[in-house]
Motif scaffolding. Sequence first.
Motif, mmCIF file in Angstrom:
data_model
loop_
_atom_site.group_PDB
_atom_site.id
_atom_site.type_symbol
_atom_site.label_atom_id
_atom_site.label_comp_id
_atom_site.label_asym_id
_atom_site.label_seq_id
_atom_site.Cartn_x
_atom_site.Cartn_y
_atom_site.Cartn_z
ATOM 1 N N ALA A 11 -53.125 -3.268 31.685
ATOM 2 C CA ALA A 11 -51.841 -2.759 32.191
ATOM 3 C C ALA A 11 -51.753 -2.816 33.721
ATOM 4 C CB ALA A 11 -51.637 -1.319 31.709
ATOM 5 N N GLN A 12 -52.841 -3.196 34.381
ATOM 6 C CA GLN A 12 -52.891 -3.166 35.847
ATOM 7 C C GLN A 12 -51.945 -4.183 36.489
ATOM 8 O OE1 GLN A 12 -55.363 -4.239 33.838
ATOM 9 N NE2 GLN A 12 -55.885 -6.305 34.487
ATOM 10 N N LEU A 54 -57.993 -7.497 40.643
ATOM 11 C CA LEU A 54 -57.830 -6.340 39.758
ATOM 12 C C LEU A 54 -58.393 -6.580 38.361
ATOM 13 C CD1 LEU A 54 -54.255 -5.080 40.670
ATOM 14 C CD2 LEU A 54 -56.310 -3.688 40.696
ATOM 15 N N LYS A 55 -58.669 -7.851 38.035
ATOM 16 C CA LYS A 55 -59.166 -8.178 36.684
ATOM 17 C C LYS A 55 -60.640 -7.834 36.494
ATOM 18 C CE LYS A 55 -56.251 -11.938 35.013
ATOM 19 N NZ LYS A 55 -56.164 -13.405 34.971
ATOM 20 N N GLN A 61 -60.780 -0.730 35.184
ATOM 21 C CA GLN A 61 -60.817 0.526 34.442
ATOM 22 C C GLN A 61 -60.604 1.747 35.344
ATOM 23 O OE1 GLN A 61 -63.695 0.938 31.314
ATOM 24 N NE2 GLN A 61 -63.646 -1.229 30.783
ATOM 25 N N PRO A 62 -61.325 1.869 36.479
ATOM 26 C CA PRO A 62 -61.036 2.994 37.362
ATOM 27 C C PRO A 62 -59.611 2.960 37.922
ATOM 28 C CG PRO A 62 -63.140 2.000 37.947
ATOM 29 C CD PRO A 62 -62.496 1.096 36.948
ATOM 30 N N ALA A 63 -59.084 1.760 38.196
ATOM 31 C CA ALA A 63 -57.733 1.645 38.776
ATOM 32 C C ALA A 63 -56.679 2.192 37.819
ATOM 33 C CB ALA A 63 -57.432 0.187 39.124
ATOM 34 N N ILE A 64 -56.762 1.823 36.546
ATOM 35 C CA ILE A 64 -55.782 2.304 35.563
ATOM 36 C C ILE A 64 -55.951 3.804 35.344
ATOM 37 C CG2 ILE A 64 -55.077 2.156 33.128
ATOM 38 C CD1 ILE A 64 -55.809 -0.882 33.349
ATOM 39 N N ILE A 268 -47.774 7.497 30.504
ATOM 40 C CA ILE A 268 -48.045 7.752 31.921
ATOM 41 C C ILE A 268 -49.103 6.773 32.411
ATOM 42 C CG2 ILE A 268 -48.857 9.423 33.619
ATOM 43 C CD1 ILE A 268 -47.700 11.631 32.091
ATOM 44 N N GLY A 269 -48.682 5.939 33.372
ATOM 45 C CA GLY A 269 -49.593 4.928 33.898
ATOM 46 C C GLY A 269 -48.879 3.593 34.009
ATOM 47 N N PRO A 270 -49.620 2.555 34.401
ATOM 48 C CA PRO A 270 -48.988 1.254 34.622
ATOM 49 C C PRO A 270 -48.493 0.596 33.329
ATOM 50 C CG PRO A 270 -51.376 1.081 34.788
ATOM 51 C CD PRO A 270 -51.063 2.540 34.683
#
Length: 295
Positions: A11-12, A54-55, A61-64, A268-270
């Motif tokens: 989803a990033q 970002l991949k 995982q931490p970014a999402i 909630i989230g990207p």
Amino acid sequence: MKAYVFPGQGAQYPGMGKDLYEKSEEVKALFQKANEILGFQITDVMFEGTADDLKQTKVTQPAIFLHSVLLTKIQKDFAPEMVAGHSLGEFSALVASGALTFEDGLSLVSKRAQAMQKACEIEPSTMAAIIGLDDQVVEDVCESIDDVVVAANFNCPGQLVISGSLAGIDKACEVLTEKGAKRALKLPVGGAFHSPFMEPAREQLAAAIEATRFSTPVCPVYQNVNARPVTNPEEIKQNLIAQLTAPVRWTQTVKNMIADGASSFTEIGPGKVLQGLIKKVDRGMETFGIDRLEE
């Protein structure tokens, strides 16, 4: 009842979370704390990095997780009555419901990402999305393949992701296409998530989860492995450990949440992936998304 759901890997997007950082002092402080916990400037990658940057699993995982959890921190009167997360999103759900602290959640997500990355490097493996077949048909074909192939993500009726060895996935896609699948599409992923190939990662993460304090959440958490509402901290731990090698039962989770009184779902989230999947489970269900700071 208001249900809140949290997205998983995939989803990033570049620039994610930058508006939150710039407009909220609380979020800025938590992002800076995240940089310290992770040992690298994840803010730089999230705000300025490319899609390829970002991949990387250790970033994705931490970014999402950060994007999802920090959005809950700035919602007025955030009071979830039931929560669930898709794969990685289960960690966001656990923090949002108070079962895990922000710091412990992020630390576990980082360890999970690194353990999964290592597991992917041990033996090549992959995943494929199967569209347009009944779940049971897909499961039966997986069992018939003379190699490691399992059902990994029950996403919605007619969409199931399978996971396994390179040769096994190729063979399964061939057979499933013959059986009438509209599409059998190999996914651009690093390995066979939610399959026996993740056993080394499960063992590594189990030790970290066992050593982490979990609290009783403020509302039921519907977990991936059994699609059931859980509030007991020990049970939450065991389900979270099992999650890496077990399938994500998302279709069943959404159905159970609706049966238990969910009147709407807010992602909630990207991204909007989960909203789409929920609509395929129940076309009449109201869905909302929060992926940026509300003006």
